[in-house]
Design a protein around this motif. Structure first.
Motif, mmCIF file in Angstrom:
data_model
loop_
_atom_site.group_PDB
_atom_site.id
_atom_site.type_symbol
_atom_site.label_atom_id
_atom_site.label_comp_id
_atom_site.label_asym_id
_atom_site.label_seq_id
_atom_site.Cartn_x
_atom_site.Cartn_y
_atom_site.Cartn_z
ATOM 1 N N PRO A 46 0.830 -1.214 0.000
ATOM 2 C CA PRO A 46 0.000 0.000 0.000
ATOM 3 C C PRO A 46 0.859 1.256 0.000
ATOM 4 C CG PRO A 46 -0.013 -1.018 2.164
ATOM 5 C CD PRO A 46 0.684 -1.975 1.250
ATOM 6 N N ARG A 47 0.434 2.250 -0.753
ATOM 7 C CA ARG A 47 1.184 3.493 -0.882
ATOM 8 C C ARG A 47 0.729 4.562 0.103
ATOM 9 N NH1 ARG A 47 4.073 3.807 -5.541
ATOM 10 N NH2 ARG A 47 4.078 6.071 -5.397
ATOM 11 N N THR A 48 -0.450 4.415 0.674
ATOM 12 C CA THR A 48 -1.002 5.433 1.567
ATOM 13 C C THR A 48 -1.707 4.759 2.731
ATOM 14 O OG1 THR A 48 -3.140 5.499 0.428
ATOM 15 C CG2 THR A 48 -1.399 6.974 -0.403
ATOM 16 N N ALA A 78 -8.049 0.474 4.092
ATOM 17 C CA ALA A 78 -9.155 -0.130 3.363
ATOM 18 C C ALA A 78 -9.057 -1.656 3.390
ATOM 19 C CB ALA A 78 -9.168 0.371 1.917
ATOM 20 N N ARG A 79 -7.835 -2.185 3.408
ATOM 21 C CA ARG A 79 -7.634 -3.635 3.462
ATOM 22 C C ARG A 79 -7.490 -4.152 4.888
ATOM 23 N NH1 ARG A 79 -6.031 -6.322 -1.198
ATOM 24 N NH2 ARG A 79 -6.874 -5.265 -3.026
ATOM 25 N N GLN A 80 -7.266 -3.253 5.844
ATOM 26 C CA GLN A 80 -7.036 -3.655 7.223
ATOM 27 C C GLN A 80 -7.974 -2.881 8.165
ATOM 28 O OE1 GLN A 80 -4.735 -5.983 7.673
ATOM 29 N NE2 GLN A 80 -3.520 -5.881 5.826
ATOM 30 N N PRO A 81 -9.289 -3.054 8.046
ATOM 31 C CA PRO A 81 -10.216 -2.262 8.869
ATOM 32 C C PRO A 81 -10.090 -2.556 10.364
ATOM 33 C CG PRO A 81 -11.374 -4.027 7.733
ATOM 34 C CD PRO A 81 -9.999 -3.985 7.157
ATOM 35 N N GLN A 82 -9.485 -3.688 10.729
ATOM 36 C CA GLN A 82 -9.279 -3.988 12.144
ATOM 37 C C GLN A 82 -8.129 -3.176 12.726
ATOM 38 O OE1 GLN A 82 -8.037 -5.711 9.726
ATOM 39 N NE2 GLN A 82 -6.080 -6.615 10.300
ATOM 40 N N ILE A 83 -7.402 -2.448 11.881
ATOM 41 C CA ILE A 83 -6.249 -1.679 12.319
ATOM 42 C C ILE A 83 -6.530 -0.181 12.308
ATOM 43 C CG2 ILE A 83 -3.903 -0.985 11.634
ATOM 44 C CD1 ILE A 83 -3.371 -3.884 10.965
ATOM 45 N N GLY A 130 -7.032 -11.791 6.398
ATOM 46 C CA GLY A 130 -6.727 -12.687 5.288
ATOM 47 C C GLY A 130 -5.469 -12.158 4.631
ATOM 48 N N PRO A 131 -4.938 -12.850 3.623
ATOM 49 C CA PRO A 131 -3.738 -12.336 2.942
ATOM 50 C C PRO A 131 -4.087 -11.118 2.085
ATOM 51 C CG PRO A 131 -4.525 -14.331 1.860
ATOM 52 C CD PRO A 131 -5.372 -14.152 3.084
ATOM 53 N N HIS A 132 -4.056 -9.940 2.696
ATOM 54 C CA HIS A 132 -4.601 -8.745 2.059
ATOM 55 C C HIS A 132 -3.558 -7.825 1.437
ATOM 56 C CE1 HIS A 132 -8.405 -9.161 4.793
ATOM 57 N NE2 HIS A 132 -8.490 -9.901 3.710
ATOM 58 N N VAL A 153 1.877 -3.130 5.918
ATOM 59 C CA VAL A 153 0.808 -2.428 6.626
ATOM 60 C C VAL A 153 1.327 -1.066 7.055
ATOM 61 C CG1 VAL A 153 -0.827 -2.467 8.543
ATOM 62 C CG2 VAL A 153 -0.103 -4.618 7.492
ATOM 63 N N GLN A 154 0.623 -0.016 6.660
ATOM 64 C CA GLN A 154 0.928 1.330 7.124
ATOM 65 C C GLN A 154 -0.067 1.693 8.227
ATOM 66 O OE1 GLN A 154 1.811 4.527 4.512
ATOM 67 N NE2 GLN A 154 2.340 3.222 2.775
#
Length: 227
Positions: free
Chosen positions: A50-52, A58-63, A171-173, A177-178
């Motif tokens: 991810p660049r931003t 968006a891929r890691q809503p638990q974070i 999942g493998p998203h 992770v930023q």
């Protein structure tokens, strides 16, 4: 003679164009997001770095939650620093977390951000679930930050004893992770924590790295299947 030389330079600029120069060496642009080779899952989805914050959240809503403008500072994109592997996997030691924290288990690594990747009896083995998800084996992983550190975090990893990527998420998203600075989604008693899993294509020796504003925490695990 000097007037002739000046006239020649002006004429050259008018006909061919001139570019300004500072007279010194060119300075490279600040190091930022490194492009990764897309890793395509069996379902056809390509995982990328991810660049931003928005792309990551968006891929890691638990974070973290979107919208979240910006990205981790370019200084966090340090080189991955893991030991060379020529034989056995040089796994990182861990310490059992004290009672009373919002989560338990063994914290692996040394620094303001650490990972919980095993039970109380940590032996360096990341025990993978037996069934693949979209072509990846996973193992439950929780990253957390000490209350004193509230800055941004960048999570990345790679295989050490062969070529291989590491993915993150429920999942493998994504391949990294930023994590933005500030409270985030999960905070208890000042501890920011980010649940999810570590995902690999095959068992092997893997390195995971967490980078913050003033530190890098490297963790080496031996990812194995049951049995």
């Amino acid at each position: 003679m000097r007037r002739a030389a000046v006239f020649f330079v002006l004429a050259t600029c008018l006909l061919g164009g001139c570019t300004a120069s500072s007279g010194g060496s060119e300075e490279s642009s600040p190091r930022g997001v490194r492009e990764s080779t897309p890793v395509v899952t069996p379902g056809g989805e390509a995982l990328r770095t991810p660049r931003t914050y928005d792309e990551s959240c968006a891929r890691q809503p638990q974070i973290c939650a979107t919208p979240r403008p910006g990205a981790v500072p370019s200084a966090l994109w340090r080189d991955l620093r893991f030991p060379a592997v020529t034989g056995r996997c040089p796994v990182t030691g861990g310490a059992t977390l004290a009672w009373g924290l919002p989560f338990g288990g063994t914290a692996v690594g040394e620094g303001p951000v650490r990972a919980v990747v095993g039970g109380d009896a940590w032996d360096g083995v990341l025990r993978l679930w037996p069934d693949r998800v979209e072509g990846w084996y996973g193992a439950k992983t929780l990253w957390f930050a000490d209350p004193a550190y509230t800055g941004p975090v960048l999570l990345r990893g790679r295989r050490l004893n062969a070529p291989g990527e590491v993915a993150f998420g429920e999942g493998p998203h994504t391949l990294a992770v930023q994590i933005p600075a500030g409270r985030g989604v999960n905070v208890v008693d000042g501890y920011r924590h980010w649940p999810g899993a570590t995902w690999v294509r095959e068992p092997g020796c893997y390195g995971l790295q967490a980078d913050g504003t003033t530190f890098s925490v490297a963790v080496v695990v031996d990812a194995r299947l049951p049995g």
